[in-house]
Design an enzyme around this catalytic site. Sequence first.
Site, PDB file in Angstrom:
ATOM      1  N   HIS A 193       0.813  -1.204   0.000  1.00 12.70           N
ATOM      2  CA  HIS A 193       0.000   0.000   0.000  1.00 12.70           C
ATOM      3  C   HIS A 193       0.859   1.273   0.000  1.00 12.70           C
ATOM      4  O   HIS A 193       1.757   1.405   0.816  1.00 12.70           O
ATOM      5  CB  HIS A 193      -0.918  -0.014   1.230  1.00 12.70           C
ATOM      6  CG  HIS A 193      -1.915   1.100   1.249  1.00 12.70           C
ATOM      7  ND1 HIS A 193      -2.530   1.528   2.389  1.00 12.70           N
ATOM      8  CD2 HIS A 193      -2.404   1.868   0.245  1.00 12.70           C
ATOM      9  CE1 HIS A 193      -3.353   2.518   2.117  1.00 12.70           C
ATOM     10  NE2 HIS A 193      -3.299   2.751   0.808  1.00 12.70           N
ATOM     11  N   ASP A 196       8.127   5.835 -21.182  1.00  9.23           N
ATOM     12  CA  ASP A 196       8.628   5.729 -22.545  1.00  9.23           C
ATOM     13  C   ASP A 196      10.101   5.327 -22.518  1.00  9.23           C
ATOM     14  O   ASP A 196      10.659   5.031 -21.457  1.00  9.23           O
ATOM     15  CB  ASP A 196       8.422   7.057 -23.280  1.00  9.23           C
ATOM     16  CG  ASP A 196       9.137   8.221 -22.623  1.00  9.23           C
ATOM     17  OD1 ASP A 196      10.188   8.039 -21.975  1.00  9.23           O
ATOM     18  OD2 ASP A 196       8.636   9.353 -22.752  1.00  9.23           O
ATOM     19  N   ASN A 240       4.512   8.794 -19.959  1.00  9.45           N
ATOM     20  CA  ASN A 240       4.961   8.284 -18.661  1.00  9.45           C
ATOM     21  C   ASN A 240       3.844   8.450 -17.648  1.00  9.45           C
ATOM     22  O   ASN A 240       3.134   9.452 -17.661  1.00  9.45           O
ATOM     23  CB  ASN A 240       6.166   9.089 -18.144  1.00  9.45           C
ATOM     24  CG  ASN A 240       7.290   9.194 -19.140  1.00  9.45           C
ATOM     25  OD1 ASN A 240       7.883   8.182 -19.504  1.00  9.45           O
ATOM     26  ND2 ASN A 240       7.583  10.406 -19.621  1.00  9.45           N
TER      27      ASN A 240
END
Lengths: 131, 131, 131, 131, 131, 131, 131, 131, 131, 131
Positions: free
Chosen positions: H20, H28, H119
């Site tokens: 968590h 990229d 990204n």
Amino acid sequence: MIRTGVVHAELARHLAGLRHTEHFVVCDSGLPFADVPCVDLGYRYGAASFADVVSTVIPAVVIEASWISEQMPQLNPDNLAVLYDVGLTPESIDHDEFKARALTAKFAVRTGEATFYANVICRAGVPFDSP
Amino acid sequence: MIRTGVVHAELARHLAGLRHTEHFVVCDSGLPFADVPCVDLGYRYGAASFADVVSTVIPAVVIEASWISEQMPQLNPDNLAVLYDVGLTPESIDHDEFKARALTAKFAVRTGEATFYANVICRAGVPFDSP
Amino acid sequence: MIRTGVVHAELARHLAGLRHTEHFVVCDSGLPFADVPCVDLGYRYGAASFADVVSTVIPAVVIEASWISEQMPQLNPDNLAVLYDVGLTPESIDHDEFKARALTAKFAVRTGEATFYANVICRAGVPFDSP
Amino acid sequence: MIRTGVVHAELARHLAGLRHTEHFVVCDSGLPFADVPCVDLGYRYGAASFADVVSTVIPAVVIEASWISEQMPQLNPDNLAVLYDVGLTPESIDHDEFKARALTAKFAVRTGEATFYANVICRAGVPFDSP
Amino acid sequence: MIRTGVVHAELARHLAGLRHTEHFVVCDSGLPFADVPCVDLGYRYGAASFADVVSTVIPAVVIEASWISEQMPQLNPDNLAVLYDVGLTPESIDHDEFKARALTAKFAVRTGEATFYANVICRAGVPFDSP
Amino acid sequence: MIRTGVVHAELARHLAGLRHTEHFVVCDSGLPFADVPCVDLGYRYGAASFADVVSTVIPAVVIEASWISEQMPQLNPDNLAVLYDVGLTPESIDHDEFKARALTAKFAVRTGEATFYANVICRAGVPFDSP
Amino acid sequence: MIRTGVVHAELARHLAGLRHTEHFVVCDSGLPFADVPCVDLGYRYGAASFADVVSTVIPAVVIEASWISEQMPQLNPDNLAVLYDVGLTPESIDHDEFKARALTAKFAVRTGEATFYANVICRAGVPFDSP
Amino acid sequence: MIRTGVVHAELARHLAGLRHTEHFVVCDSGLPFADVPCVDLGYRYGAASFADVVSTVIPAVVIEASWISEQMPQLNPDNLAVLYDVGLTPESIDHDEFKARALTAKFAVRTGEATFYANVICRAGVPFDSP
Amino acid sequence: MIRTGVVHAELARHLAGLRHTEHFVVCDSGLPFADVPCVDLGYRYGAASFADVVSTVIPAVVIEASWISEQMPQLNPDNLAVLYDVGLTPESIDHDEFKARALTAKFAVRTGEATFYANVICRAGVPFDSP
Amino acid sequence: MIRTGVVHAELARHLAGLRHTEHFVVCDSGLPFADVPCVDLGYRYGAASFADVVSTVIPAVVIEASWISEQMPQLNPDNLAVLYDVGLTPESIDHDEFKARALTAKFAVRTGEATFYANVICRAGVPFDSP
């Protein structure tokens, strides 16, 4: 900290990792066993003693068979008595056969014992019964 | 095999590698010292004993200073006597300062000692004299 | 720092870790021995000398047997004398057999010695007697 | 085998890998320098000697600066003379500053020298001239 | 920095570590030799050239025997001439035998050479004479 | 085998792994850069040359910025010309700043170049255009 | 960043390190090949596809021979066509022989291909001609 | 073999090990992120595509927050649409802040994507509800 | 975090990395299998149970064959029923043959099961059909 | 095999290696704790359960203090009851402080627990009394 029993981390790891029929060795300061992983407890000749290490380690595990060199009963009866005290009934075998068998052990516990033939090979048993 | 002295390979390596002013620790089973490399000789509570390990290790090296926790003289006089027997004259310091200093040690030797404050920090001296 | 004897950490580790019947080698700068772990003390041709290393290492351990190449008595009598001086009585064997046996050593100590056949294989003995 | 010069594999690697302005140390058996990679040539107190190692190593490299502890001229003039003999003109600095600077070295060569302050820090120079 | 000779740290380590009768290889960009440790100097086809690497490496060591593939004299006479120039007198052997022998080398130096059969196996000799 | 370009396995790995804005260095034999991963192509002073390595490596990658030491234009104009020939337009900066920046490089390519200030730092650009 | 071709760092390293006659494998998601070093490009069943990886990798290298399983022509003609498109003329061999040969490869490129027998073994050739 | 989902062993390990609030990146071919452990799926510019990798990876995990660079909506709307398609609602942040945050990721998945700002940083959520 | 299925990182890695015909083992606390990589889920005798681990792991993968020891049907019918419940139809073989075959597994999952012969060897199948 | 208690080798090693005042964590499947060494027992959401692991581990060691997140009493009273059942009386602290403290642990035991705030930090006590 752990309440009782084996307080050595690597030795505890080896004992908890034992599986049925695997071998381990408790030995004096001189037994050669090449690349078998070794927990080295000997720091001077005489200590840790074979008797005290055996008395600590063996009660923690189930052993279904064990072996000693055939010279041990005559040359080291005191340490053999220790093995009987912790419940082992080791089979005597030729010393060369003993050394060859020691090479198949999963791990060894080296003591500082400085008496002759103070070595035992143990085969792990199972702690639960067949139904 | 080696004739006498420390028969433990890793401990022998640490002792032979000591340089001037470097610290090492001999301690009971409970002293925390994080990532300091540790030679663990304790396999049950009580063994290896602090007294026997100290009596084996210290005579092999030159010590120019040593430290104990300030509680040791009152709470563990027997083991303090062992330190005097091997020629140490340790300085008493606050236990928190002791634990902080232990973190700077090059290595530690952990025993199975199960009494309070059985710990000593040693600083390596040189075995040859100024001209 | 350690009081006396072998001050090289890795060499001290190897010596303290020797067990009964294990082999080690002290050799000149040129002996080939493949993957045997090596403590390299030679830094130029001639130093460390075979004689001085042998005189430092051998007294620290019990040797129960030793071997040299059969050419050593004739081609390197001075260094052979050193072996006798430290108490060894080496057996002469064929050089090819010597090189093959060297491959079974647990470790080797390489000197910078630049004379011929300055090599010895030692088998570790035990420092305590049978009862 | 290599024809001449430094025959120690790790030491040869360190020397060939030196770059401009990097430091290295040649020291006695006791200088502490923590985690600096160390080529350990000392096997007993007194050997390898500082003088012989310096005389082997320094001629192989270009040194543009060097340092000693300020006590060396008075307490160890013989070994200082060795440094002059191989062409060094070391600067004397405070011993604590010397030890701090030693920690920045790329590698160290530890001898077995058992005299006081037999240590030198060298800074690598370049073997070719400006045009 | 090192004054002259081989300035490549790993290559210098391999050369200084050579022992009597050990083999090494200097080869073109294509010779296969599996897991032999490799110092890779080739960065494009043609550079580093076999001739220049041979001319740098071979003078630093004593070679007592060397081998080439039997095709080299006819297919790569220029690079063979380089081997003669540095004092080698290599024996011609079958190419498959050459490749098998290359697998026993202690290390290899891979160039970027892009001509055929530009490979040599060398066996290390000793730099000192019998008395 | 690879058809053309960089035939050095580790160098090819570094080049293919470059990401936008990461730095790398091509340098002479003496530039210090501590723990930056290094592909070492220099085997003697003068070879591999800075010019040939630059001419091999730079055309394979997109460079969006580059730096040299401010002394390079005056003291090493020939090698600077090589940088222009492969399309770089390096910015001159203070030599100490250059050395500090070199420490941030992802990798370095060390040549055997033996002239002054033959070093360049490159920052990787992207080989595709904005839409 | 690299201008074109293979942008995967580990794959680029393997390709640049190929030597004459060494084997490599491009395979589907299921081919077993034990401990052969593996560049794993498959992230889901179907991608990366065998066709696209082959079309990227093979043009970068010279291949002098290649092999497929004898079932491929009938069961996977589309992917076989891809091999012909990049210039390979693979030999069909028994699938068990194929799997045994795959174990000798220097490296493997695993795709996510989820069709049958989409595997090829390639043997590296040389990119320069005999004179 | 695994029935469905992510078939890449290292990527599967990273996903199953997420806890968590831990971050990971899908990016990229050019995003720099230093020493963050990287699963590299890009083998040529354009493949593996950002869209296909995102569509494979994201559905396997619970994401409670995500971030993109503020340029992505304008310069790469197609790949942003992919993020929405898999259920992400990423927050736009400054590109430098994005790159700094990427350095805190537990792992990254590098694609071969050759478009700008493709990204995303994801923060792991929990797959079970509060009671 | 991962949505469902196997949440153990190392186990997930092993499962995703399985290839066609590779073996793995799910076993009780005592089965010996030497150096086979082991995911150890057993923390006390009885937990993790064989039944629960089998029910978690097997549904995630395609199994094309499986084996049990010939004693299992009589001595451990409950756990055998679990194997049938997850769709396996294991073949009974001699226990020694079982233990030998276990040594060829790619990995093992050790439970804390403390009943007899609770072990199964599985061979991975493919999750896609022939065309 | 070991008679009783913790049968997991790595977990047994961690427990036997605990020293006075060192911390460890038993946690649910989601607690983040970065690089703390982790014994991962969770293989699916729900198993191994927090309750069963706590009931196995805690009785083996002496705990002198323990901590939970302040939300645990309200959101996970059943698992809190387990902690009381094994003799712990944990102090409630802020969840962020809890997570920061977890980072100082010597090791963590990760379960597969899929309920909220099922985490406890324990500080090791000593199993022997002051005199």
